[in-house]
Design an enzyme around this catalytic site. Structure first.
Site, PDB file in Angstrom:
ATOM      1  CB  SER A  64     -66.885  35.937 -48.335  1.00 12.80           C
ATOM      2  OG  SER A  64     -67.898  36.755 -48.200  1.00 12.80           O
ATOM      3  CB  SER A  80     -69.282  43.585 -49.139  1.00 13.79           C
ATOM      4  OG  SER A  80     -68.140  43.263 -48.871  1.00 13.79           O
ATOM      5  NE  ARG A  88     -74.814  35.438 -39.789  1.00 18.59           N
ATOM      6  CZ  ARG A  88     -75.256  36.744 -39.835  1.00 18.59           C
ATOM      7  NH1 ARG A  88     -74.426  37.608 -40.270  1.00 18.59           N
ATOM      8  NH2 ARG A  88     -76.153  37.275 -38.849  1.00 18.59           N
ATOM      9  CD  GLU A 140     -70.736  36.248 -38.885  1.00 19.93           C
ATOM     10  OE1 GLU A 140     -71.047  37.151 -39.243  1.00 19.93           O
ATOM     11  OE2 GLU A 140     -70.313  35.201 -39.632  1.00 19.93           O
ATOM     12  CG  HIS A 199     -53.798  11.850 -33.375  1.00 23.09           C
ATOM     13  ND1 HIS A 199     -52.803  11.085 -33.326  1.00 23.09           N
ATOM     14  CD2 HIS A 199     -54.651  11.750 -34.222  1.00 23.09           C
ATOM     15  CE1 HIS A 199     -52.982  10.267 -34.295  1.00 23.09           C
ATOM     16  NE2 HIS A 199     -54.139  10.641 -34.683  1.00 23.09           N
ATOM     17  CE  LYS A 229     -66.072  43.117 -42.144  1.00 23.97           C
ATOM     18  NZ  LYS A 229     -67.185  42.908 -43.222  1.00 23.97           N
TER      19      LYS A 229
END
Lengths: 311, 311
Positions: free
Chosen positions: A37, A77, A124, A198, A214, A302
């Site tokens: 998201s 969600s 996703r 994922e 760099h 989660k």
């Protein structure tokens, strides 16, 4: 939904607009979003710079938020802890709050809420839905670009054999992809990385020209395990970037797999590159005989985080 | 100068102030810098958020620049193409321009120029010089923090055997470091990556909590070549981050090498972690029997790019 059907559904998301108000007195913009998201905000920030855009993917929150701020919270969600945290904070600071979600807790916050049409996709796989409100509300993409992008995505949906070939080259020798983009496709290089994480369940790394010249440059030449890495660069029509890719390849003696985007504008190329990476990561998942859809571990994490936060 | 003497010289740079004016009517800040000179802005942006801070490490330039913008250009040499490009643009846009360099073309630009005391260091060894004007001008660090940070850096200078041990573990099995930070030390994780690139000449990758829990997590668990990676996480006293590190380690079955910063404030911890990474990357260079100082390839690339740009 079958995962490849989800991928094919990206083009349909271009039909969504989800336009929100941008109050005139807004001096700066803060966009919060995590993971799948968060990519929408990252892409948007490469196409819009009329006002400063700050991206939030953290518990840490910027002090500058005020009633002159447009605070945009994006969570597919609508239940992402970090994003809800930002939304509550931006309300307290008096910012004009826009929330974008398919439901969840976020839908009850916001001076304006943009409800996404479907809630049954993987976050996703809903990038189109989350990106369109940003691009549309700021007038960044034209109807013609939507039409052309739809065609480009359709063509990839019909034939993604080149993506399968790319996946096969990565899988052969179990290589770690290193994806190099350049403005305005830096966020797409990052998106490829997250899709490899994922969908293919492999580590991947992204960086961008000219910054990588760099630091990475020394490593591309001299690192151990060089043959375990697979270098990808997005082709560019910008003379300076084109030159940098060629010179970097030459002086480090490294072959980059060049992905040349189709499309006639940067927006069209962006959608093409985005979708190309979807299919490469998908095919790599299949070759590894794992389920590209499965992100149960992220969900488990989660839950574990949440349970401890409450207790 | 011998490279280890350069590293030991970081603490002396804390004595530099380089204070510039911050006009009161400034609404936003843009800081340009590439590679070793870009790190200063990245660190600063984690400690300051009273106004929006945009970081520029690109040819692409933001449209929002105006007379309400403080535009800060940082280049140790003062001759970095991308940064000069930004400086000219910011002047055209009417921004208040501050340039920070040890000389070079940049020293002739700017409403204010901060001249760095020495020009004989490697840019990546002059981070203290480039960071101090930012922290000092915005009143972010106290004299006490300077004093304590000096002590912490001195203690690492006297004994960096733990850093050598870390380097040895990475070198054993030729592992690719994956460095995970969290706010306000995300930029330090990125700094470690760039130091591994330049001092050790190896590829490295950085990301940060909580964002990595939305993508990397799947890969940490399931990737091929997992044993070829070396996972480092900066220890945190923040309960949420601490928990995330523990849960991520548990559910992916992965051991993180925890680097616990010394110091009593975030600024002190930042300097400690920064310097710790200097020594790990330095020792890894020695173990690989390569010259940590050598960045000739980056110089060669700059010359090649320049020669084509002019012709």
């Amino acid at each position: 939904m079958d995962f490849v059907k989800e991928l094919m559904f990206l083009k349909e998301q271009l039909k969504f607009r989800g336009i929100f108000d941008v109050p005139r007195n807004i001096k700066n913009i803060a966009i919060a979003g995590m993971g799948g998201s968060g990519v929408a905000g990252k892409i948007f920030s490469e196409f819009y710079s009329d006002r400063p855009v700050s991206l939030i993917d953290d518990y840490a929150l910027p002090k500058f938020l005020s009633k002159s701020t447009l605070a945009i919270s994006i969570s597919y969600s609508g239940n992402t802890e970090e994003t809800i945290n930002f939304t509550k904070y931006s309300k307290r600071k008096g910012a004009f709050c826009v929330t974008i979600s398919s439901g969840g807790e976020l839908s009850s916050y916001g001076d304006q809420h943009i409800r996404l049409p479907r809630s049954d996709l993987q976050p996703r796989s809903a990038t189109g839905y989350m990106l369109m409100p940003l691009l549309s509300s700021f007038g960044i993409l034209s109807n013609n670009e939507v039409k052309n992008s739809y065609k480009l995505l359709s063509s990839l949906d019909k034939d993604h054999s080149k993506c399968a070939d790319e996946a096969s080259r990565i899988n052969h020798g179990e290589k770690i992809p290193v994806i190099y983009g350049a403005s305005p496709f830096k966020s797409i290089a990052y998106r490829w990385k997250t899709q490899f994480n994922e969908n293919s369940k492999i580590m991947a790394y992204s960086n961008s020209f000219p910054e990588l010249n760099h630091n990475d440059t020394m490593a591309i030449y001299g690192t151990y395990r060089k043959n375990d890495l697979y270098f990808i660069a997005f082709g560019s029509t910008d003379a300076k970037i084109k030159r940098r890719i060629a010179v970097t390849s030459k002086i480090t003696g490294t072959r980059f797999s060049l992905i040349n985007p189709q499309g006639s504008t940067d927006i069209e190329k962006m959608f093409y590159l985005l979708h190309y990476g979807d299919y490469v990561s998908y095919h790599l998942g299949l070759l590894r005989k794992i389920d590209p859809t499965d992100v149960s571990l992220i969900e488990k994490l989660k839950r574990e985080i949440k349970s401890t936060t409450i207790s």
